[in-house]
Design a protein around this motif. Structure first.
Motif, PDB file in Angstrom:
ATOM      1  N   ASP A 147       1.007  -1.199   0.048  1.00 49.78           N
ATOM      2  CA  ASP A 147       0.029   0.104  -0.184  1.00 49.78           C
ATOM      3  C   ASP A 147       0.812   1.294  -0.197  1.00 49.78           C
ATOM      4  N   GLU A 148       2.064   1.129   0.232  1.00 47.51           N
ATOM      5  CA  GLU A 148       3.002   2.269   0.073  1.00 47.51           C
ATOM      6  C   GLU A 148       3.462   2.304  -1.303  1.00 47.51           C
ATOM      7  N   ARG A 149       2.716   3.114  -2.238  1.00 52.42           N
ATOM      8  CA  ARG A 149       2.765   3.291  -3.750  1.00 52.42           C
ATOM      9  C   ARG A 149       4.163   3.486  -3.960  1.00 52.42           C
ATOM     10  N   GLY A 150       5.073   4.364  -3.318  1.00 54.81           N
ATOM     11  CA  GLY A 150       6.398   4.444  -3.753  1.00 54.81           C
ATOM     12  C   GLY A 150       7.300   3.223  -3.777  1.00 54.81           C
ATOM     13  N   LEU A 151       6.882   2.436  -2.633  1.00 50.62           N
ATOM     14  CA  LEU A 151       7.943   1.031  -2.581  1.00 50.62           C
ATOM     15  C   LEU A 151       7.432   0.200  -3.654  1.00 50.62           C
TER      16      LEU A 151
ATOM     17  N   GLN B 207       0.914  -5.502   6.514  1.00 52.82           N
ATOM     18  CA  GLN B 207       0.003  -4.377   7.017  1.00 52.82           C
ATOM     19  C   GLN B 207      -0.450  -3.573   5.897  1.00 52.82           C
ATOM     20  N   MET B 208      -1.809  -3.842   5.750  1.00 53.23           N
ATOM     21  CA  MET B 208      -2.531  -2.857   4.636  1.00 53.23           C
ATOM     22  C   MET B 208      -4.046  -2.660   5.112  1.00 53.23           C
ATOM     23  N   PRO B 209      -4.577  -1.494   4.598  1.00 54.53           N
ATOM     24  CA  PRO B 209      -5.602  -1.165   5.117  1.00 54.53           C
ATOM     25  C   PRO B 209      -6.744  -2.022   4.565  1.00 54.53           C
ATOM     26  N   ASP B 210      -8.094  -2.160   4.926  1.00 54.18           N
ATOM     27  CA  ASP B 210      -9.294  -3.076   4.455  1.00 54.18           C
ATOM     28  C   ASP B 210      -8.460  -4.640   4.513  1.00 54.18           C
TER      29      ASP B 210
ATOM     30  N   THR C 112      -5.794  -7.324   4.453  1.00 61.13           N
ATOM     31  CA  THR C 112      -4.363  -7.229   4.798  1.00 61.13           C
ATOM     32  C   THR C 112      -3.476  -8.192   3.853  1.00 61.13           C
TER      33      THR C 112
ATOM     34  N   ALA D 244       7.317  -4.684   7.365  1.00 68.98           N
ATOM     35  CA  ALA D 244       8.052  -3.993   8.434  1.00 68.98           C
ATOM     36  C   ALA D 244       7.481  -4.936   9.797  1.00 68.98           C
ATOM     37  N   VAL D 245       6.568  -5.718   9.731  1.00 68.31           N
ATOM     38  CA  VAL D 245       6.128  -6.397  10.938  1.00 68.31           C
ATOM     39  C   VAL D 245       7.483  -7.477  11.382  1.00 68.31           C
ATOM     40  N   ASP D 246       7.600  -7.252  12.999  1.00 71.36           N
ATOM     41  CA  ASP D 246       8.185  -8.480  13.560  1.00 71.36           C
ATOM     42  C   ASP D 246       7.638  -9.688  13.275  1.00 71.36           C
TER      43      ASP D 246
ATOM     44  N   LYS E 282      11.320  -5.397   6.071  1.00 70.96           N
ATOM     45  CA  LYS E 282      11.759  -4.225   5.349  1.00 70.96           C
ATOM     46  C   LYS E 282      12.845  -3.392   6.239  1.00 70.96           C
TER      47      LYS E 282
END
Lengths: 195, 499
Positions: free
Chosen positions: A19-23, A62-65, A67, A89-91, A107
């Motif tokens: 969901d991080e468009r840049g990534l 982790q993404m909204p709506d 996952t 990024a989640v442990d 990440k």
């Protein structure tokens, strides 16, 4: 083994979900010279893009709506034959034991690491199912050992279950390894060592 | 002449003397009676009671004997005490004469030495009388000594009891003494600290079940469990909540059971107020959570855009397209926004030390003015014209962030309502927008969570910080459509309570 596709075959297809468009766009740029890359900025579009043409999925958790974990479940439910790496990024917690991914990357990732992950997954899709399961289980164990102290590992039912699974798979592997060529064998254990 | 022991008068006299000696309370009184009777009955020159070992308390002689006589007597006493009985003989007087004496040991107490006169020879009959008198005196002296020991011991016990009573009365922690009766702890007495903290008088509590008075209704089962431990004679050392005159407070309860006489179990229950310590613990826990949250923001939320910026710098190096620089700029703007938000969160989450009456309606109006709204509407229920104890600036920020959330998700024509909760424990902020999908409801308060491309996901995290700093609680309300946040646990600060 090589990750380079044979010239007469189409390039393998990689689906990037973040969901991080840049990534997501960056991953596409990093991979598009070798692979056919599809990009989804949320779980819903990911589910639309998913079909049997997809070989590898790079999946944010982790993404909204919807996952990443839910997308992963959908992949398994639909029986799509692809390799999945969680890129997040989640442990990693004990819940990863039950999750049906093939690799787990934390990440931040750089270009080289991301390309290694994709080519590693494509290589592994040629492995025997037992070896592949063994590889994933050992990778999960390495992730948990890295993040958790000995006491929490000892207490975790999931971790104990993982240990038993690895023992079982190892026993099964003895049959499989006899069918391996020497090269394959070396590659496999080189990669296992790296985990 | 010496009285004969068979003489009726003498017998009566002996009997009476023995009775008086037995009735006497001190060894000195007994010695005096013994001396007086002996001299009278034997018509003796003197009767002396002394102790060969010179134990001062047992030297009863009142005749102030001259030193040489005293020395001679002491030799006689030694002899009598060695013999454990009667000795007789003569003793030289200072004037060169001799006089007869009869001496008899008085058990451990010394020796009775009776000295004859120049015209009074002490004969066998006299010796017999001395033996009887000395024997009876010994019994009386034994009794007097024992009585004194008992009295000393009793005084010790009284002192001890007074010290315990003083401790019980003056200990600053509420303390109750109780007895387990029919399986229930029944109050025997409570100390003044108990009376003032819990608001019950000793007279109200004595003979009652202690749990009926100070255990809050929701803690009864817990209290029963501790009573089970007590019945087994076990110590209890637990943290409990008890009703005080100031409302429920946290105590460390120490119960020490002991058996005075089987089968009834007695005990002391002491309550140490740890409310403030618990609050500090709570505050510390909250600070730790915030630290972890900030660490998580740095590791997750900031890392993503940084990663994007780094990646596109690499890409732009090879292909310096304007689009890539825009990407880099956007990513760095995001980093900047997040840093700003984190700073806001640290500011807003600091404990509130000086709450002031803050009017909900006025604060909501002011906050609405700060939020850019194209054509949204703010509706304030009339009952929201009340004041809470809080920090005005932060309450404004709270409303701003909730309004912004409604406007961003509910569109330009959203209607936002501020009102009181029905049970008057707090207030709500609701809107008629699309509402929050149940699947993400448990995540919206996390920092960095947003469903919108332009959001940093910190608005509701900041709200949570402000709510926590006030010691309030925020939840989703039940509303068929739209979004409703409910904030509970506020302290009203109105001059007069409205109905």
């Amino acid at each position: 083994m090589s990750s380079n596709p044979a010239h007469d075959e189409p390039s393998p297809t990689v689906l990037v979900v973040d969901d991080e468009r840049g990534l997501a766009d960056l991953y596409e740029i990093w991979l598009s010279d070798v692979y056919d890359v599809r990009v989804a900025y949320d779980g819903e579009s990911a589910l639309e893009e998913l079909n049997d043409a997809v070989d590898v999925v790079l999946l944010d958790r982790q993404m909204p709506d919807i996952t990443g974990d839910e997308v992963l479940e959908a992949i398994q439910e639909r029986g799509i034959d692809c390799r999945v790496a969680m890129v997040t990024a989640v442990d990693p917690n004990f819940d990863i034991v039950e999750m049906g991914f093939d690799d787990y990357v934390q990440k931040p990732v750089d270009k080289e690491r991301l390309r290694d992950v994709v080519s590693g997954l494509l290589d592994r899709s040629t492995y025997d199912e037992t070896v592949e399961s063994y590889y994933t289980a050992v990778r999960k164990r390495a992730l948990l050992q890295d993040r958790k102290d000995a006491a929490s590992l000892e207490e975790s039912d999931e971790y104990q279950q993982l240990e038993r699974q690895i023992d079982r798979l190892k026993a099964d592997m003895d049959d499989v390894t006899s069918r391996f060529g020497d090269d394959d064998f070396e590659v496999l254990f080189k990669e296992l060592d790296e985990t | 002449m010496t009285q004969n022991v068979d003489d009726t008068g003498t017998l009566t006299d002996l009997h009476e003397t023995t009775r008086r000696m037995m009735a006497a309370e001190t060894v000195g009184d007994i010695a005096a009676i013994l001396q007086e009777t002996t001299v009278r009955l034997l018509d003796a020159h003197s009767a002396t009671v002394l102790n060969a070992a010179r134990t001062p308390t047992l030297d009863y002689d009142r005749n102030q004997l001259p030193a040489p006589v005293q020395d001679a007597f002491r030799v006689i006493a030694t002899e009598a005490e060695d013999e454990s009985g009667l000795v007789t003989g003569t003793v030289p007087l200072p004037d060169g004469e001799h006089t007869t004496y009869v001496a008899h040991q008085l058990g451990d107490h010394g020796t009775l030495i009776v000295r004859g006169d120049s015209d009074t020879e002490l004969d066998d009959a006299a010796a017999e009388l001395v033996r009887i008198l000395a024997t009876n005196a010994e019994v009386a002296l034994d009794r007097a000594v024992q009585l004194r020991v008992l009295k000393d011991r009793e005084q010790d016990l009284v002192d001890e009891r007074n010290r315990l009573a003083a401790l019980f009365e003056n200990i600053p922690s509420p303390t109750a003494s109780f007895v387990i009766d029919d399986g229930e702890p029944i109050v025997e007495s409570v100390n003044p600290a108990f009376e003032s903290v819990f608001g019950f008088e000793q007279a109200e509590l004595a003979g009652e079940r202690i749990d009926d008075f100070i255990v809050p209704p929701d803690r009864e089962r817990e209290a029963d469990r501790y009573n089970d431990l007590l019945r087994e004679g076990k110590n209890v050392n637990v943290e409990v909540k008890r009703m005080t005159t100031d409302g429920p407070r946290d105590f460390l309860l120490d119960v020490v059971p002991f058996r005075l006489n089987v089968p009834n179990l007695h005990g002391y229950a002491m309550y140490t107020d740890i409310t403030e310590r618990k609050q500090r613990e709570q505050e510390l826990r909250r600070q730790n959570e915030r630290l972890e949250e900030f660490a998580s923001i740095v590791s997750h939320d900031i890392r993503n855009p940084l990663n994007v910026a780094q990646g596109f710098i690499e890409v732009a190096r090879q292909n310096p397209d304007e689009e890539y620089f825009d990407r880099i700029e956007n990513a760095l703007d995001r980093v900047n926004d997040i840093v700003e938000s984190v700073l806001t969160m640290t500011r807003e989450g600091r404990p509130i030390t000086d709450p002031e009456p803050t009017n909900l309606a006025e604060t909501a109006e002011r906050a609405w003015d700060h939020v850019a709204t194209a054509s949204g509407t703010l509706h304030i229920d009339p009952d929201a014209d009340r004041s809470v104890a809080g920090n005005r600036t932060r309450l404004t920020t709270l409303f701003e962030n909730l309004f912004r959330n409604s406007v961003e998700h509910g569109g330009d024509d959203v209607t936002v309502t501020v009102g009181l909760l029905e049970d008057e424990t707090g207030f709500f902020v609701g809107d008629d927008g699309p509402g929050i999908p149940p699947s993400v409801q448990d995540r919206v308060f996390e920092s960095g969570f947003t469903t919108r491309e332009s959001g940093t996901g910190f608005g509701l995290a900041i709200v949570t910080e402000i709510v926590d700093a006030h010691d309030w609680a925020i939840t989703f309300g039940n509303q068929s459509d739209g979004t409703r946040f409910e904030i509970r646990g506020v302290d009203w600060a109105d001059d007069t309570t409205t109905s």
